[in-house]
Every structure is written in structure tokens, then in C-alpha cells.
Motif scaffolding. Structure first.
Motif, mmCIF file in Angstrom:
data_model
loop_
_atom_site.group_PDB
_atom_site.id
_atom_site.type_symbol
_atom_site.label_atom_id
_atom_site.label_comp_id
_atom_site.label_asym_id
_atom_site.label_seq_id
_atom_site.Cartn_x
_atom_site.Cartn_y
_atom_site.Cartn_z
ATOM 1 N N TYR A 69 13.447 8.572 -10.161
ATOM 2 C CA TYR A 69 12.229 8.847 -10.564
ATOM 3 C C TYR A 69 12.002 9.168 -12.045
ATOM 4 N N ASP A 70 10.638 9.425 -12.545
ATOM 5 C CA ASP A 70 10.584 9.362 -14.150
ATOM 6 C C ASP A 70 11.070 10.901 -14.415
ATOM 7 N N PRO A 71 12.257 10.931 -15.270
ATOM 8 C CA PRO A 71 12.956 12.180 -15.387
ATOM 9 C C PRO A 71 12.116 13.012 -16.363
ATOM 10 N N ASN A 72 10.888 12.466 -17.022
ATOM 11 C CA ASN A 72 10.188 13.341 -17.897
ATOM 12 C C ASN A 72 9.010 13.740 -16.968
ATOM 13 N N GLY A 73 8.759 13.330 -15.780
ATOM 14 C CA GLY A 73 7.810 14.125 -15.194
ATOM 15 C C GLY A 73 6.615 13.087 -14.858
ATOM 16 N N GLY A 74 6.710 11.760 -15.119
ATOM 17 C CA GLY A 74 5.652 10.895 -14.820
ATOM 18 C C GLY A 74 5.772 10.622 -13.283
ATOM 19 N N SER A 75 4.755 10.028 -12.444
ATOM 20 C CA SER A 75 4.666 9.990 -11.126
ATOM 21 C C SER A 75 4.320 8.445 -10.633
ATOM 22 N N THR A 76 4.411 7.562 -11.491
ATOM 23 C CA THR A 76 4.249 6.121 -11.021
ATOM 24 C C THR A 76 5.082 5.635 -9.856
ATOM 25 N N GLU A 77 6.371 6.182 -9.920
ATOM 26 C CA GLU A 77 7.266 5.290 -8.762
ATOM 27 C C GLU A 77 8.052 6.304 -8.414
ATOM 28 N N ASN A 78 8.256 6.442 -6.905
ATOM 29 C CA ASN A 78 9.011 7.632 -6.339
ATOM 30 C C ASN A 78 10.252 7.045 -5.873
ATOM 31 N N GLU A 79 11.231 8.045 -5.397
ATOM 32 C CA GLU A 79 12.736 7.334 -5.089
ATOM 33 C C GLU A 79 12.535 6.306 -4.010
ATOM 34 N N ASP A 80 11.647 6.471 -3.103
ATOM 35 C CA ASP A 80 11.841 5.429 -1.754
ATOM 36 C C ASP A 80 11.391 4.074 -2.392
ATOM 37 N N ILE A 81 10.522 4.120 -3.223
ATOM 38 C CA ILE A 81 10.134 2.630 -3.657
ATOM 39 C C ILE A 81 11.207 2.307 -4.512
ATOM 40 N N ARG A 82 11.841 3.061 -5.360
ATOM 41 C CA ARG A 82 12.972 2.671 -6.300
ATOM 42 C C ARG A 82 13.886 2.056 -5.635
ATOM 43 N N THR A 83 14.524 2.929 -4.514
ATOM 44 C CA THR A 83 15.547 2.249 -3.800
ATOM 45 C C THR A 83 15.280 1.034 -2.945
ATOM 46 N N PHE A 84 14.045 0.999 -2.170
ATOM 47 C CA PHE A 84 13.396 -0.216 -1.672
ATOM 48 C C PHE A 84 13.576 -1.570 -2.699
ATOM 49 N N HIS A 85 13.138 -1.404 -3.818
ATOM 50 C CA HIS A 85 13.154 -2.409 -4.926
ATOM 51 C C HIS A 85 14.894 -2.757 -5.290
ATOM 52 N N SER A 86 15.504 -1.878 -5.274
ATOM 53 C CA SER A 86 16.940 -1.997 -5.603
ATOM 54 C C SER A 86 17.570 -3.080 -4.246
ATOM 55 N N THR A 87 17.305 -2.604 -3.084
ATOM 56 C CA THR A 87 17.425 -3.346 -1.990
ATOM 57 C C THR A 87 16.988 -4.828 -1.735
ATOM 58 N N LEU A 88 15.754 -4.872 -2.111
ATOM 59 C CA LEU A 88 14.986 -6.108 -1.838
ATOM 60 C C LEU A 88 15.512 -7.130 -2.983
ATOM 61 N N ALA A 89 15.872 -6.659 -4.060
ATOM 62 C CA ALA A 89 16.373 -7.286 -5.178
ATOM 63 C C ALA A 89 18.090 -8.245 -4.692
ATOM 64 N N ALA A 90 18.711 -7.246 -4.100
ATOM 65 C CA ALA A 90 20.052 -7.738 -3.708
ATOM 66 C C ALA A 90 19.932 -8.691 -2.553
ATOM 67 N N GLN A 91 19.018 -8.295 -1.594
ATOM 68 C CA GLN A 91 18.899 -9.219 -0.331
ATOM 69 C C GLN A 91 18.252 -10.607 -0.799
ATOM 70 N N SER A 92 17.136 -10.554 -1.540
ATOM 71 C CA SER A 92 16.284 -11.778 -1.663
ATOM 72 C C SER A 92 17.254 -12.820 -2.563
ATOM 73 N N ASN A 93 17.882 -12.147 -3.654
ATOM 74 C CA ASN A 93 18.722 -13.099 -4.463
ATOM 75 C C ASN A 93 19.947 -13.459 -3.815
ATOM 76 N N ALA A 94 20.685 -12.601 -3.044
ATOM 77 C CA ALA A 94 21.748 -13.095 -2.205
ATOM 78 C C ALA A 94 21.291 -14.242 -1.403
ATOM 79 N N TYR A 95 20.076 -14.132 -0.490
ATOM 80 C CA TYR A 95 19.573 -15.265 0.280
ATOM 81 C C TYR A 95 19.340 -16.465 -0.533
ATOM 82 N N MET A 96 18.495 -16.241 -1.756
ATOM 83 C CA MET A 96 18.109 -17.487 -2.347
ATOM 84 C C MET A 96 19.326 -18.230 -3.047
#
Lengths: 314, 314
Positions: free
Chosen positions: B202-229
Motif C-alpha cells: 500500500y502507499d506507506p505515506n497514506g495514499g489509498s489508490t491501490e490496496n494490498e489485494d490488487i497489488r498482489t494480483f498484479h504481481s501474480t498476473l505479471a508472472a503468469q502472463s509473461n511465463a505463458y507468453m
């Protein structure tokens, strides 16, 4: 200030070889009307949406082959769709087989605006399949035989003012699995990617390497990840179901710039999915994580253009 | 003939600024031993695995900054890890801050083989953050200040015979979101991608644009898709949890060449994930869908190297 554009994917079930064009147009128009009733301003139809996926057959006779191609767009055999869309002030993406005046064949898509004007045209770059038919196979994949490689690159264009002038890009089917294609649009600041597909649900000749679930997963994964990595909305739409004895996946999706699926088809038939999309949702990615100007290092990407195939180390 | 290689991701919980190096090494060695007990031949540790993620602080004093860097690899402050790995005949990927003899600083990773030899080295190309500190922010992201851009490109290398000589490639953290980086390895026939990360939850300075769930999703999505492609195995490993007051995502994964997650960490602490991986599973993708030699069209990809930032149409 939000820039809301209501998008629809108009998945079709199979379009059989025996179906009349009038029957097919009626189905596309019904989907268009359904989408418009739900507020859609722009409707995405599949690849080769006017015909069966004819590259599955070896058609040596050029006159017969020509029957699958459109010589102009629009033309009397699809004018009714254009007319109805203009009445409804709904734009659309349509995939079709293009035969140019000077005899070139392409797997093509156009985007038509709410006034009926053609906003953009794209010719498929990543043609799968083969030039020569595979002997002894009931079903072929002869896109490399029937079409030339797209000669327009990846040309982004602007939608009209009533759509908030989004930067748009088109792909066709197999293109969506190639990150190079998405990136070429990403580098034009794309906010809305639209694409149609006809993707095999299984090996129609009886092989068993990949089943329908994994193939649908791959289709969705490609849309999600490439939307995320280019911070763009994406609408990716299937021709689905058992078409002339060959199975096609469904799974049409609308994906947001976070790579999250916001609408997905549940059937293998004619089905509309709709989502209200705020184009400003692209900004978070474009200005931070994927601020290309700040973070890309093209001096290290040269392999991408300097070689075609893989070259493993010794 | 299968080519089985048993891989592990050794996720770590936070490594606090106050932790002694001996304490950190003991944790890494415990993870290595756990992985070895489960049969792992190659263990992937995180980015900057020996220290806290120090780019979160503005450190104007060069002598103080230097304390976070390794001047050689191995060196007396991490020799115990190298010794234990060699005893166990387990290889590993390790991320660390590198200070060269002539004073250059890089965010670096090495892959060490079962005999203790360094098989490959990589310096992070896609540095996020900024050169100048953001005024008034409690936490910074100063990778662009403390590190130079990687100067080695994306150099694939071969693993040893007892691993079945896989073509391997390394990335570091933010690199994994850049399809260009993966493709440069894909074009070298990569069969195994390894990478570590420290990614904000999350934003350690208190911003709220992206939470832990979406950031973990992005990390997994990047690994999955680039491994596939790129039709490759991938092991992507976090430093996770609350590190010196700043939250890091977990979600370390092992992904197969179909883009399917075969093992994933469940905690935000020290945790090993293991999978038996058949390198031959890359062939389906490399020979068919992603047969680069047959299907890529680099003449249309020039934007990828000829421009850095996005250039929208008028």
C-alpha cells in the motif's frame, strides 16, 4: 472529471457455413440492439464475424475462396448492420475477410463511429496456422495461406467527441497473445483496445494437449495482463461454440486498466456483456507504474526487433 | 524424456534495519535447508535479500549508504550461505546491492550453481522511484538515486548438467511487469525465469489508490502472463510483511509455462514453496503458439525500440 464510455462485447455463437448472410446480419443487429438498450455506445463483434471461420478448410478454387471475402466496407451484404447502428448512434468493431481492388487478401477489422464513419482499420499481423495444408487432417488452419500479413502496423486512432476522444487500438485474435502488439499501441497512449477472436476450444483433429478450460484461461490471461501492462481498457470478444464441427471457446471479456475482468460472457452463444468504463482510470497506470518516459530502457530491447526466432545460448 | 528440476521459492518476512547480518543469514540458511529437505535443487531468494529495502530512506551520507552494499560476492558477510548451499548441492538466486571496485552501484542478482560457482549475474534495468526525494514524505522510493540502470541487458545463461542445462534468465522486482524484459529472454529460448521482489502493499505515506489485494494480483498476473507468453517456468519471490514500518506484499509463486500457478506462499513471513518442474513442458508453447520464428513480425515492432515514452495521436 470522469470520461465515461459504455462498452459492449457482442459475442456470437457459431456462424455455420450453411447460414445465409441475411440470417447472420439479423443476429448481429439483434445483439447491437440489445447492447444499445443497455446503454452501450460502442459494440465489439468477433473476428470474421460475417462468416464461418473458413481457414479451417483447404479451398483450392479461388472463385470459391472469394465468396468468403468482402470487396468493400460497407457493401450491400452488410449495409443493414451499418444502417441500424447509425440509427442507434452506436459504433462498432467488426472483423471480416478483406479482398482489395488489386487482389490482396487480409484478415481485417474496422471500427465504425456513431455517425457511420470508419474511424480506423487494422489488418491482422500475427497470422497463425500454415501455408500448406496438413495432409490427412480433417480440419486445417490456413490463415497463412489465405491472408497476407497485415501491412498497416498497429495504428492507433481517436474516437469521437461523444466518446470523450479515447485513443483506440485494434487487434485480431492471435494478436492478443503478443505483447509486442499491445506495446505498440501502449506507446501511442492507448486507452481502449478492442479485438475479436475465433479460438479453438480443443484440437479439432483429436489431439489432447490443451483442453477448453486452459485455452479460455489463456485468452482471458492475455487480455488481463496486457491491459494492465499498458494501462488500458480492453474488450475481447469471441465467436464461440461448435461451428461446422469445430469447437470455439467463448469467454468474451471487458477488462479494466488494472487487468480486472469487469464483465464476462457465461455462454457459448449470442450474448452481450456491457460495462460503464471511465477512461480516466487509465491515468493511474500511465502516470505511475507504467510511466514509459520515466521507466522504459529501449537500449536493452534491441533483440525484439533485431531477431525473429529464439536464439538460445550455447 | 522429462527434464525434471525441483525448484523452490524462499520467501522471507521483513528484514528490519536493526537485524544483524548474522541473524538474516541464519534465516536464509534455514529456508535453504527447508527447501533442500523438500528436494529443491535451486532456491530463489528475494531482491535485496540481505538487507532492509533501504531505498525507502533518503541517506545523504555516502559512507552510511555504503553500509548497505556488497563489495564482492561472495564476501565474509554472506559466505556462510554459500558454504551451506554448496554442502547441500543446492543452487540459489540472491538479490543484493552491489558496489563495484570502481564505485558503481547496482541493484543486482546472481544465480549460484550447486558447486558454488556463479552461473549468471544480472543488474536491474527497470528502476522505479525517483532521483530526488519527495519533500515531506515519510517514505521515499529512491532506487533511481542509489542505483545505476543495469548495464548488462538481459543475459540468458545455461544451468548445469544436473539441472538438465536449462536456459535461465533473471529479473529483479519491477522488471517483472515489463514484457520487453521477458521477451528479451524469450528470444534466447528461456526455460526458467527467476526473480525476487520488494513490492509495496500500500502507499506507506497514506495514499489509498491501490490496496494490498490488487497489488498482489498484479504481481501474480505479471508472472503468469509473461511465463505463458514466453513458454517458460517462472519463480517469483517476495520479501514480505511490515518492514521498518512499510508494508510489502507476499504472494511468491512458481508458475508453469501455461501460466498456471503451481505453488504459492500463503503467509507474509519466511516460507518455502516447492514444485517439481518438467522443463520439457516449455516445448508445447515454444513449438506451437509461440513459435517465434514462424509468427513474430519485428518489422512492425519498431516503436518498441525507437521511442521511450508514449506519443498519442493528435
Amino acid at each position: 472529471m470522469p470520461r465515461i464510455l459504455t462498452l459492449a462485447g457482442a459475442q456470437t455463437g457459431p456462424i455455420q457455413r450453411a447460414d445465409s448472410r441475411r440470417h447472420t446480419l439479423d443476429r448481429l443487429i439483434a445483439l447491437l440492439e440489445d447492447a444499445a438498450r443497455q446503454g452501450a455506445q460502442m459494440v465489439v463483434f468477433p473476428e470474421l464475424a460475417l462468416t464461418t471461420f473458413f481457414p479451417r478448410w483447404f479451398i483450392p478454387n479461388t472463385q470459391e475462396l472469394d465468396t468468403w471475402f468482402e470487396r468493400a466496407m460497407p457493401n450491400p451484404n452488410c449495409q443493414a448492420l451499418f444502417d441500424r447502428a447509425r440509427e442507434l448512434r452506436v459504433g462498432f468493431y467488426l472483423g471480416y475477410a478483406e479482398l482489395t481492388e488489386d487482389g490482396h487478401r487480409f484478415n481485417t477489422a474496422i471500427t465504425v463511429g456513431p455517425d457511420g464513419e470508419i474511424l480506423g482499420k487494422y489488418r491482422k499481423v500475427h497470422l497463425p496456422g500454415s501455408v500448406e495444408p496438413r495432409e490427412g487432417s480433417r480440419f486445417q488452419q490456413l490463415e497463412k495461406r489465405y491472408f497476407e500479413y497485415g501491412d498497416m502496423g498497429f495504428p492507433a486512432f481517436r474516437g469521437p467527441a461523444e466518446w470523450h476522444r479515447p485513443v483506440m487500438g485494434m487487434l485480431i485474435c492471435n494478436d492478443r497473445r503478443w505483447p509486442e502488439a499491445w506495446r505498440c499501441y501502449g506507446l501511442q497512449g492507448v486507452e481502449l483496445m478492442v479485438m475479436g477472436y475465433n479460438s479453438a476450444a480443443y484440437d479439432p483433429n483429436g489431439g489432447s494437449t490443451e483442453n477448453e478450460d486452459i485455452r479460455t484461461f489463456h485468452s482471458t490471461l492475455a487480455a488481463q495482463s496486457n491491459a494492465y501492462m499498458n494501462a488500458t481498457w480492453a474488450v475481447s470478444v469471441a465467436k464461440a461454440g461448435n461451428e461446422d464441427g469445430s469447437g470455439l471457446i467463448g469467454g468474451s471479456v471487458i477488462v479494466n486498466p488494472d487487468g480486472v475482468v469487469v464483465a464476462q460472457a457465461k455462454t457459448l452463444g449470442d450474448e452481450v456483456v456491457v460495462a460503464e468504463c471511465d477512461l480516466e482510470a487509465c491515468l493511474q497506470g500511465k502516470e505511475k507504474m507504467f510511466n514509459f518516459a520515466a521507466h522504459r530502457r529501449p537500449e536493452h530491447y534491441k533483440r525484439i526487433v533485431e531477431q525473429v526466432g529464439a536464439e538460445p545460448p550455447a
